[in-house]
Design an enzyme around this catalytic site. Structure first.
Site, short mmCIF file in Angstrom:
data_model
loop_
_atom_site.label_atom_id
_atom_site.label_comp_id
_atom_site.label_asym_id
_atom_site.label_seq_id
_atom_site.Cartn_x
_atom_site.Cartn_y
_atom_site.Cartn_z
N TYR A 92 -113.47 -29.66 -5.45
CA TYR A 92 -113.23 -28.40 -4.73
C TYR A 92 -114.08 -27.26 -5.28
CZ TYR A 92 -110.31 -25.08 -2.11
OH TYR A 92 -109.84 -24.14 -1.23
N SER A 189 -110.78 -35.43 -7.57
CA SER A 189 -110.07 -34.30 -7.00
C SER A 189 -110.35 -34.21 -5.49
CB SER A 189 -110.45 -33.03 -7.75
OG SER A 189 -109.59 -31.96 -7.40
N GLN A 190 -110.94 -33.12 -5.00
CA GLN A 190 -111.29 -33.08 -3.59
C GLN A 190 -112.17 -34.26 -3.22
OE1 GLN A 190 -112.91 -29.56 -0.90
NE2 GLN A 190 -114.59 -30.43 -2.08
N ASP A 275 -101.02 -33.48 -14.73
CA ASP A 275 -101.90 -32.82 -13.78
C ASP A 275 -101.06 -31.93 -12.85
OD1 ASP A 275 -103.72 -32.07 -11.84
OD2 ASP A 275 -104.52 -34.09 -11.54
N HIS A 305 -105.65 -32.02 -15.12
CA HIS A 305 -106.49 -32.38 -13.98
C HIS A 305 -107.86 -32.91 -14.41
CE1 HIS A 305 -107.44 -32.63 -9.82
NE2 HIS A 305 -108.41 -31.74 -9.86
#
Length: 324
Positions: A92, A189-190, A275, A305
């Site tokens: 992200y 993540s993203q 996370d 994370h």
């Protein structure tokens, strides 16, 4: 930072009901067919990255709406092809960065195709982006990308991003240096959320590396964490009263659990139990719905994370081994 979600024993069995619209498959079939119909030829321009062991191509291809999407293709110099390829998606706020940021997979003898994220890549000096998003969502939005067009799945930002990502696999597979039968998708993540979507949407993807994935099990995510980016949705709902039904209807077309349930191949996930950005239960919701031929998950009990960071990249290298 502390353990805040379900216990590991509970997570292993956590397989929530999916919120899936009746026209999910029809929506995505139409979306991808429209994008393919608007596609023009990809451009692979040799790029002098001052790297002696790889060949680099500054790439441009047609994504959603025919919009041009930037990517890097990095191929081991002198390798006899066609080669397996990892299609890499970005976290992200980030963009494709620079070619020297992406040498791990070429060091294994594989090609890597690093896909820009439209509209992102202007918040980090080492994750520079080069692709605008010329299509607006039309509704008010919280800062960030999560609520851009969120009142209508047709206008939602991630419809464009996921379509770009699927098109990237087609573009990579068509390059003469790449074996279209040996393509993996990967991201954290993203990027992990995007990889999950592509694995569910593209029949040719047989391998996925999904690291602490975002964009999964939205209804739970917005109630168990107050961290961004999920908090962007909360902020939107806090001011746009009466829009909850529209918001979650839109998000149901983009939920990682629904894409995982359509996956055909194998996957290596990772999860970090502390996370607070991508809560462990949202990761396991996707993992436990994965319908492909094989799946494994690497658990990092004491991490946030960042997950396993470099350790997880080592785990991916070993797991991919003879699989690609």
């Amino acid at each position: 930072m502390a353990l805040f979600d379900l216990s590991l024993d509970e997570l292993r069995d956590y397989r929530p009901d999916r919120d899936e619209p009746a026209d999910f498959d029809a929506f995505w079939k139409r979306t991808l067919e429209e994008a393919a119909g608007q596609a023009e030829a990809a451009a692979f321009t040799p790029y002098d990255a001052a790297l002696s062991t790889v060949d680099v191509y500054d790439t441009s291809f047609s994504g959603w709406g025919g919009h041009r999407i930037a990517a890097w293709l990095v191929v081991p110099k002198g390798a006899e092809g066609p080669l397996p390829c990892v299609v890499q998606y970005i976290g992200y706020g980030g963009g494709r960065g620079m070619p020297h940021d992406h040498l791990m997979w070429p060091a294994t003898g594989r090609a890597v195709f690093v896909v820009d994220v439209r509209g992102q890549g202007a918040v980090s000096h080492d994750r520079i982006g080069h692709t605008p998003d010329p299509h607006g969502g039309g509704n008010p939005q919280a800062p960030g990308f999560m609520t851009r067009g969120i009142l209508d799945p047709e206008a939602y930002y991630y419809r464009r991003v996921f379509t770009d990502a699927v098109r990237a696999v087609d573009v990579a597979a068509a390059h003469p240096a790449i074996d279209g039968e040996r393509i993996a998708v990967a991201g954290a993540s993203q990027g992990g959320g995007i990889a999950t979507a592509v694995a569910g949407l593209h029949a040719g993807v047989q391998t996925a590396l999904i690291d602490v994935p975002f964009l999964s099990h939205f209804r739970r995510a917005v109630t168990v964490t107050d961290e961004d980016p999920y908090q962007e949705i909360v902020n939107f709902l806090a001011t746009q009263h009466g829009k909850e039904e529209d918001v979650f209807r839109t998000l149901s077309y983009f939920d990682g659990t629904n894409f995982a349930a359509r996956a055909r191949g194998r996957a290596l996930y990772s999860v970090a139990l502390m996370d607070q950005i991508c809560p462990p239960s949202t990761v396991y919701a996707s993992y436990n719905h994965w319908a492909g031929s094989e799946k494994d998950i690497t658990v990092y009990p004491w991490n946030g994370h960042e997950g396993g960071a470099s350790y997880n990249r080592g785990a991916q290298l070993r797991w991919l081994g003879g699989r690609l």
